[in-house]
Enzyme design. Structure first.
Site, short mmCIF file in Angstrom:
data_model
loop_
_atom_site.label_atom_id
_atom_site.label_comp_id
_atom_site.label_asym_id
_atom_site.label_seq_id
_atom_site.Cartn_x
_atom_site.Cartn_y
_atom_site.Cartn_z
N SER A 1 0.89 -1.20 -0.18
CA SER A 1 0.02 0.11 -0.03
C SER A 1 0.87 1.20 0.03
O SER A 1 0.54 2.28 -0.74
CB SER A 1 -1.08 0.03 1.20
OG SER A 1 -0.22 -0.03 2.33
N ARG B 1 -0.43 -9.28 -17.02
CA ARG B 1 -0.43 -8.90 -18.45
C ARG B 1 0.71 -9.35 -19.24
O ARG B 1 0.98 -9.47 -20.21
CB ARG B 1 -0.80 -7.62 -18.71
CG ARG B 1 -2.32 -7.01 -18.44
CD ARG B 1 -3.32 -7.75 -18.79
NE ARG B 1 -4.53 -7.59 -18.23
CZ ARG B 1 -5.82 -8.10 -18.32
NH1 ARG B 1 -5.70 -9.37 -19.21
NH2 ARG B 1 -6.94 -7.75 -18.00
C1 LIG Z 1 -4.92 -14.02 -18.83
C2 LIG Z 1 -6.18 -13.57 -18.54
C3 LIG Z 1 -7.21 -13.94 -19.08
C4 LIG Z 1 -8.56 -13.43 -18.54
N1 LIG Z 1 -9.71 -13.83 -19.04
C5 LIG Z 1 -10.91 -13.31 -18.72
C6 LIG Z 1 -12.01 -13.73 -19.33
O1 LIG Z 1 -12.28 -14.89 -20.15
N2 LIG Z 1 -13.26 -13.19 -18.84
C7 LIG Z 1 -13.34 -12.05 -17.95
O2 LIG Z 1 -14.31 -11.55 -17.90
N3 LIG Z 1 -12.16 -11.55 -17.54
C8 LIG Z 1 -11.00 -11.98 -17.85
N4 LIG Z 1 -9.83 -11.56 -17.53
C9 LIG Z 1 -9.75 -10.39 -16.82
C10 LIG Z 1 -9.72 -10.53 -15.25
O3 LIG Z 1 -10.79 -11.41 -14.81
C11 LIG Z 1 -9.69 -9.22 -14.40
O4 LIG Z 1 -10.99 -8.70 -14.32
C12 LIG Z 1 -8.70 -8.31 -14.70
O5 LIG Z 1 -7.48 -9.20 -14.93
C13 LIG Z 1 -8.34 -7.40 -13.58
O6 LIG Z 1 -7.74 -7.91 -12.59
P1 LIG Z 1 -8.10 -7.55 -10.97
O7 LIG Z 1 -9.58 -7.89 -10.85
O8 LIG Z 1 -7.07 -8.51 -10.27
O9 LIG Z 1 -7.48 -6.25 -10.55
P2 LIG Z 1 -7.77 -4.62 -10.72
O10 LIG Z 1 -9.07 -4.22 -11.08
O11 LIG Z 1 -6.49 -4.20 -11.38
O12 LIG Z 1 -7.56 -4.48 -9.22
C14 LIG Z 1 -6.24 -4.70 -8.41
C15 LIG Z 1 -6.77 -5.60 -7.04
O13 LIG Z 1 -7.50 -4.90 -6.29
C16 LIG Z 1 -8.39 -5.45 -5.78
N5 LIG Z 1 -9.97 -5.16 -5.77
C17 LIG Z 1 -10.30 -4.37 -6.97
N6 LIG Z 1 -11.56 -4.17 -7.32
C18 LIG Z 1 -11.86 -4.92 -5.93
C19 LIG Z 1 -13.32 -5.12 -5.46
N7 LIG Z 1 -14.30 -4.41 -6.16
N8 LIG Z 1 -13.20 -5.77 -4.32
C20 LIG Z 1 -12.47 -6.53 -3.78
N9 LIG Z 1 -11.03 -6.26 -4.45
C21 LIG Z 1 -10.85 -5.44 -5.20
C22 LIG Z 1 -8.03 -7.03 -5.86
O14 LIG Z 1 -7.23 -7.63 -5.13
C23 LIG Z 1 -7.49 -6.85 -7.29
O15 LIG Z 1 -6.44 -8.02 -7.48
C24 LIG Z 1 -8.55 -12.29 -17.57
C25 LIG Z 1 -7.44 -11.53 -17.50
C26 LIG Z 1 -6.17 -12.32 -17.48
C27 LIG Z 1 -4.83 -11.80 -17.14
#
Ligand SMILES: Cc1cc2nc3c(=O)[nH]c(=O)nc-3n(C[C@H](O)[C@H](O)[C@H](O)COP(=O)(O)OP(=O)(O)OC[C@H]3O[C@@H](n4cnc5c(N)ncnc54)[C@H](O)[C@@H]3O)c2cc1C
Length: 229
Positions: free
Chosen positions: A61, A185
């Protein structure tokens, strides 16, 4: 029409510094030392050691106290659609509702032969036509331009744009979130378009602020990166 293979670019527009000229590391150190009431321990070169320690302990953080603004160009709507899934960031993306896309730039997989005639189409007049990826982009462009010429406004004609259409975007996120974005990514599982550009971007920020990103290891072929165990 222009087909873009490996033409994605990033440009760092800003890397947050303090109003008094503090570097990103010094800002993070200042914020972090608030926890320990240890500002008196700050020296000319204490920031590197302190921030390195904070990062290794997993107190991520504290890394949120500096941010980066980055512009991505020569990338597709597919790329930006994946990018904007990262919620802890701010975005401004070119509008396909208001901006005419008649210049029709489309990104394509870097290693494909785009001139190869590989798909046979059934035409409305009952004949068949074998076409390549390039031919299809050309037809798609003709259709878009035709609709615009016929009076369709951009937000209506855009319905037939391909997901590969170029889509410039500016993203602002703090350094913790950038680490998270690189983790997901630059991984081999990510789509080639976002992965290849993010690895290039990571390589650059590893040079600019190594203490924040030097636990990422870039593969020899520079097509992926992961955090060293
Ligand atoms: C290889 C790959 C394949 C994927 N395939 C798909 C797919 O087929 N379909 C699909 O829909 N998506 C897909 N995604 C997208 C994936 O599901 C995530 O939406 C995206 O990677 C954003 O990551 P994140 O949610 O960890 O983080 P971010 O939005 O970057 O947030 C960072 C971190 O903050 C915390 N955080 C953020 N928001 C919240 C919240 N509201 N509540 C609690 N904690 C929170 C979590 O710890 C999160 O990891 C893919 C992603 C990758 C990398």
């Amino acid at each position: 029409m222009k087909i873009l293979q490996n033409k994605g670019k990033f440009k760092i527009l800003a890397l947050m510094i303090g109003i008094d000229g503090k570097s990103p590391l010094e800002l993070i150190e200042w914020a972090g030392r608030t926890s320990y009431k240890s500002h008196h321990k700050i020296t000319k070169d204490s920031a590197k050691k302190f921030v390195g320690m904070i990062r290794k302990l997993g107190h991520e953080s504290v890394l949120e106290h500096s941010s980066m603004i980055v512009e991505f160009t020569g990338i597709s709507r597919g790329f930006t659609h994946e990018l904007v899934r990262h919620r802890l960031a701010s975005y401004t993306q070119q509008s396909s509702r208001y901006v005419d896309k008649s210049d029709f730039m489309v990104t394509a997989p870097p290693e494909k032969n785009l001139k190869e005639k590989i798909v046979e189409l059934n035409l409305p007049n009952g004949t068949k036509l074998k076409i390549s990826f390039s031919d299809w982009v050309n037809l798609n462009e003709q259709m878009y331009r035709g609709l615009r010429k016929a009076g369709w406004i951009a937000q209506d004609a855009r319905q037939i744009l391909p997901i590969g259409i170029d889509s410039p975007i500016v993203m602002t996120a703090n350094l913790r979130e950038w680490r998270h974005v690189f983790k997901l990514r630059c991984n081999k599982a990510a789509h080639w378009e976002i992965r290849i550009l993010m690895v290039k971007f990571l390589k650059e920020v590893k040079k600019k602020i190594p203490i924040i990103f030097n636990d990422f290891e870039i593969a020899k072929d520079e097509k992926s990166a992961t955090i060293k165990k």
